[in-house]
Design an enzyme around this catalytic site. Structure first.
Site, PDB file in Angstrom:
ATOM      1  N   ASN A   9       3.891   2.280  12.043  1.00  0.00           N
ATOM      2  CA  ASN A   9       2.043   1.085  11.532  1.00  0.00           C
ATOM      3  C   ASN A   9       1.580   0.933  11.751  1.00  0.00           C
ATOM      4  OD1 ASN A   9       0.624   0.223  10.161  1.00  0.00           O
ATOM      5  ND2 ASN A   9       1.083  -0.899   8.577  1.00  0.00           N
ATOM      6  N   LYS A  11      -1.918  -0.170  11.764  1.00  0.00           N
ATOM      7  CA  LYS A  11      -2.848  -1.328  11.234  1.00  0.00           C
ATOM      8  C   LYS A  11      -3.900  -1.040  11.972  1.00  0.00           C
ATOM      9  CE  LYS A  11       1.213  -4.785  10.697  1.00  0.00           C
ATOM     10  NZ  LYS A  11       1.825  -5.673  10.577  1.00  0.00           N
ATOM     11  N   HIS A  95       0.689  -1.874   0.774  1.00  0.00           N
ATOM     12  CA  HIS A  95       1.518  -2.735   2.546  1.00  0.00           C
ATOM     13  C   HIS A  95       0.933  -3.947   1.498  1.00  0.00           C
ATOM     14  CE1 HIS A  95       1.711  -5.051   6.087  1.00  0.00           C
ATOM     15  NE2 HIS A  95       2.270  -3.660   6.410  1.00  0.00           N
ATOM     16  N   GLU A  97      -0.375  -6.244   3.479  1.00  0.00           N
ATOM     17  CA  GLU A  97      -1.712  -6.458   3.655  1.00  0.00           C
ATOM     18  C   GLU A  97      -2.755  -6.556   2.953  1.00  0.00           C
ATOM     19  OE1 GLU A  97      -0.541  -5.092   8.043  1.00  0.00           O
ATOM     20  OE2 GLU A  97       0.415  -7.148   8.217  1.00  0.00           O
ATOM     21  N   GLU A 167       9.917  -5.036   2.672  1.00  0.00           N
ATOM     22  CA  GLU A 167       9.215  -5.745   3.744  1.00  0.00           C
ATOM     23  C   GLU A 167       8.816  -7.035   3.135  1.00  0.00           C
ATOM     24  OE1 GLU A 167       7.202  -3.325   6.759  1.00  0.00           O
ATOM     25  OE2 GLU A 167       5.794  -3.795   5.425  1.00  0.00           O
ATOM     26  N   GLY A 173       5.152  -9.970  10.908  1.00  0.00           N
ATOM     27  CA  GLY A 173       4.885 -10.656  11.841  1.00  0.00           C
ATOM     28  C   GLY A 173       4.689 -11.860  12.192  1.00  0.00           C
ATOM     29  N   SER A 212       9.484  -7.854  11.641  1.00  0.00           N
ATOM     30  CA  SER A 212       9.007  -8.524  13.268  1.00  0.00           C
ATOM     31  C   SER A 212      10.832  -7.722  13.166  1.00  0.00           C
ATOM     32  CB  SER A 212       9.813  -9.623  12.352  1.00  0.00           C
ATOM     33  OG  SER A 212       8.343 -10.180  12.451  1.00  0.00           O
TER      34      SER A 212
HETATM   35  C1  PEP Z   1       4.056  -4.259   9.239  1.00  0.00           C
HETATM   36  O1  PEP Z   1       2.942  -4.457   8.675  1.00  0.00           O
HETATM   37  O2  PEP Z   1       4.783  -3.230   8.171  1.00  0.00           O
HETATM   38  C2  PEP Z   1       4.949  -4.692   9.618  1.00  0.00           C
HETATM   39  C3  PEP Z   1       6.719  -4.585   9.565  1.00  0.00           C
HETATM   40  O3  PEP Z   1       4.943  -5.327  10.973  1.00  0.00           O
HETATM   41  P1  PEP Z   1       5.540  -6.317  11.997  1.00  0.00           P
HETATM   42  O4  PEP Z   1       6.721  -5.328  12.120  1.00  0.00           O
HETATM   43  O5  PEP Z   1       4.376  -6.731  12.573  1.00  0.00           O
HETATM   44  O6  PEP Z   1       6.019  -7.798  11.784  1.00  0.00           O
END
Ligand code: PEP
Length: 250
Positions: A9, A11, A95, A97, A167, A173, A212
């Site tokens: 992803n 972003k 998602h 975000e 998630e 993040g 992460s």
């Molecule tokens: C995400 O935003 O889907 C995600 C898993 O981000 P990160 O790996 O940076 O935590």
């Protein structure tokens, strides 16, 4: 053993030049992998670039959102059929975000899930709880509501051959991934919830972990029986880290 799925992803990162470099490196490092499917979800403007670079490779591409409507006067929106025009085969839905910044309801997310599925795109549905909800012990209730909204609106069979990504919002993040045991426990709960309504759909569903993930923690996470792969944010912007994660899946 079922194939693992690892999804990048990106972003809101990248430009034409850096995307070209990153996708070239993905192709070089990842196309020899045999037991793992790899997908990259790019910002809308770069779908054509992803299509032109990745077609005829084993790496698939997709988007990070889509409209809940099929067509019409919805300024700024992008429909499922538009994504198909650029060869997308996957789309991330719900998602956190986006759900937080744009106040997406579970019902809106469910409608997007149906739009994707009915246009032949594989939806990657993101579900997960906040830290406060985990500390209060209500994480399963929160995730159940996200899943149940879709089952109640469209029936459990809609989950056949789709992807759910667990998630936890506190892990995205933050550098603080869920432990393999925490993730496994939620993945088992999600599969069980869908299996209660439709065993076949639950068996064909892939459940990814996101939050992460890095090449080190991926090894333990991907060894868990209900973790079918990962949704990767930050580490997908480095070809070598993303490669390390994909190799952990393989
Ligand atoms: C995400 O935003 O889907 C995600 C898993 O981000 P990160 O790996 O940076 O935590």
């Amino acid at each position: 053993m079922p194939r693992k799925l690892v999804v990048a992803n990106w972003k809101m990162h990248g430009n034409l030049a850096s995307n070209q470099q990153l996708l070239d490196a993905y192709i070089q490092k990842l196309t020899p992998l045999k037991n793992t499917d790899v997908v990259v979800c790019v910002p809308y403007p770069y779908l054509a670039q992803a299509q032109s670079i990745l077609q005829n490779t084993t790496i698939a591409w997709g988007a990070q959102n889509l409209s809940k409507d099929a067509v019409g006067a919805f300024t700024g929106e992008v429909s499922a059929s538009m994504l198909k025009d650029f060869g997308a085969s996957y789309v991330i839905i719900g998602h956190s975000e986006r759900a937080t910044a744009y106040c997406e309801s579970d019902e809106n997310i469910a409608t997007k899930f149906m739009q994707a599925k009915s246009h032949g795109l594989t939806p990657i549905l993101c579900v997960g709880e906040t830290l406060i909800e985990r500390e209060a012990g209500v994480m399963e209730m929160v995730v159940a509501k996200q899943i149940d909204t879709i089952m109640n609106m469209y029936g459990a069979a809609i989950f056949a051959n789709t992807v759910v990504s667990y998630e936890p919002i506190w892990a995205i993040g933050s550098g603080l991934a869920a432990s393999a045991e925490q993730a496994q426990s939620m993945h088992e709960f999600i599969r069980g919830r869908i299996a209660c309504a439709d065993k076949g759909a639950a068996a064909s569903l892939k459940i990814l972990y996101g939050g992460s993930v890095n090449p080190q923690n991926a090894v333990q996470l991907f060894a868990m029986p209900d973790i079918d792969g990962g949704l990767i944010g930050k580490c997908s912007l480095s070809a070598s880290e993303f490669d390390g994660i994909c190799r952990a899946a393989t």
